[in-house]
Design an enzyme around this catalytic site. Structure first.
Site, short mmCIF file in Angstrom:
data_model
loop_
_atom_site.label_atom_id
_atom_site.label_comp_id
_atom_site.label_asym_id
_atom_site.label_seq_id
_atom_site.Cartn_x
_atom_site.Cartn_y
_atom_site.Cartn_z
N LYS A 52 0.82 -1.21 0.00
CA LYS A 52 0.00 0.00 0.00
C LYS A 52 0.86 1.26 0.00
O LYS A 52 0.37 2.34 -0.35
CB LYS A 52 -0.97 0.01 1.18
N ASP A 53 2.13 1.15 0.40
CA ASP A 53 3.01 2.31 0.43
C ASP A 53 3.85 2.47 -0.84
O ASP A 53 4.54 3.48 -1.00
CB ASP A 53 3.98 2.20 1.63
N ARG A 100 -8.26 8.24 4.53
CA ARG A 100 -9.25 7.22 4.17
C ARG A 100 -9.95 6.70 5.43
O ARG A 100 -11.18 6.58 5.47
CB ARG A 100 -8.54 6.07 3.44
N ARG A 101 -9.18 6.39 6.45
CA ARG A 101 -9.79 5.90 7.70
C ARG A 101 -10.61 7.00 8.36
O ARG A 101 -11.72 6.76 8.84
CB ARG A 101 -8.69 5.41 8.65
N ARG A 118 1.16 9.46 14.25
CA ARG A 118 2.11 8.74 13.38
C ARG A 118 3.03 7.91 14.25
O ARG A 118 2.98 7.93 15.46
CB ARG A 118 2.92 9.74 12.54
N ARG A 124 2.54 3.80 18.43
CA ARG A 124 1.14 4.24 18.48
C ARG A 124 0.42 3.62 19.69
O ARG A 124 -0.41 4.27 20.34
CB ARG A 124 0.42 3.90 17.18
N CYS A 212 -2.01 7.07 -2.15
CA CYS A 212 -2.46 6.50 -0.88
C CYS A 212 -2.83 7.56 0.14
O CYS A 212 -3.37 7.24 1.20
CB CYS A 212 -1.39 5.57 -0.31
#
Length: 287
Positions: A52-53, A100-101, A118, A124, A212
């Site tokens: 995805k990155d 997106r989230r 981040r 996190r 993304c």
């Protein structure tokens, strides 16, 4: 064959400024540039990324040679007390670095207070558990928690109807130089179903010209001989979204890749006909 393996770790631009929002760091390849430069300089023979990155446009002289069997593609909620999303108090503070989230969470619960976060997964989790109580919950990729043996922290996993994943989420990407020896050596690491599914997802993003960092989601999977793709474009405040669905025949090889790319492009065109471009333009202006 006698093969010697050496693992090298690299820091990317995203690592050098871990507190800044991703969109404030200019350019593509925030998570991949250092590894791609090492490949081009022949310091390493392959790089492993979170798919995805990986930028949609491949760096010069490099190739995405394999996508191994995919892990869990879904997003997961981790809360301070194990509460599910519906159980969080009014105005709960949710930490995420993903537009997106954020957009999809606000579509489910407009009262939520979205807070930027981040750092890697353990960082996190530490921020979530800190005494200052800055966050009531955070949202992470389920696959990262699973791979790190931290799945017991998960309060809730979201299915596709509630939160559609990022293109390529849950999959790894093996990248190498576009040279015959490298392609032949690393190619067997791939899984054709994971490859065809993620090709469709990335084609959807590519046709929308959405990387993304924008509120765009896509998920494809194979059922029998069918490749099914879902795409979603969401307004940043969750007030509007465009959903598209389609399918094509599933099979391996270049022909299967072409079919997957065609499906992704077709669904992107359908989304644009439903005014997805207006939603994306608003997102670019507001962030």
């Amino acid at each position: 064959m006698d093969v010697r393996i050496e693992i090298r770790e690299y820091r990317t631009r995203s690592d050098l400024n871990p507190a800044a929002p991703l969109r404030s760091i200019s350019g593509v390849g925030l998570f991949t540039d250092a590894l791609e430069a090492a490949l081009q300089a022949r310091e390493i023979d392959c790089a492993v990324h979170s798919l995805k990155d990986l930028p949609l446009e491949m760096a010069e002289g490099l190739a995405l040679v394999a996508v191994p069997k995919r892990g869990d593609h879904r997003d997961a909620l981790v809360s301070r007390n194990g509460a599910r999303l519906s159980q969080l108090p009014e105005g709960a503070r949710i930490g995420t670095g993903s537009l997106r989230r954020r957009a999809q969470l606000l579509a489910m619960r407009p009262d939520l207070k979205m807070t930027h976060i981040r750092g890697n997964v353990p960082t996190r989790l530490e921020k979530l558990g800190a005494e200052d109580g800055q966050f009531d919950a955070i949202v992470l990729a389920a696959v990262g928690l699973n791979r790190l043996g931290l799945a017991d922290h998960i309060s809730e996993v979201f299915d596709e109807t509630r939160m559609l994943c990022a293109a390529g989420q849950g999959a790894l990407a093996v990248q190498c130089r576009a040279e015959e020896d490298s392609l032949l050596f690393f190619g067997p690491l791939g899984d054709w179903q994971a490859s065809q599914s993620t090709v469709a997802e990335r084609a959807f993003l590519h046709a929308l010209e959405a990387g993304c960092s924008l509120p765009v989601a896509a998920y494809a999977h194979i059922e029998g001989k069918r490749l099914l793709l879902e795409g979603r474009v969401i307004a940043l405040d969750g007030s509007r979204q465009v959903d598209v669905h389609g399918e094509t025949t599933a099979f391996g090889g270049p022909a299967g890749k072409h079919m997957a790319q065609k499906l992704g492009a077709q669904l992107a065109e359908e989304a644009l006909e439903k005014d997805a471009d207006l939603i994306l333009a608003t997102g670019n202006r507001n962030e």
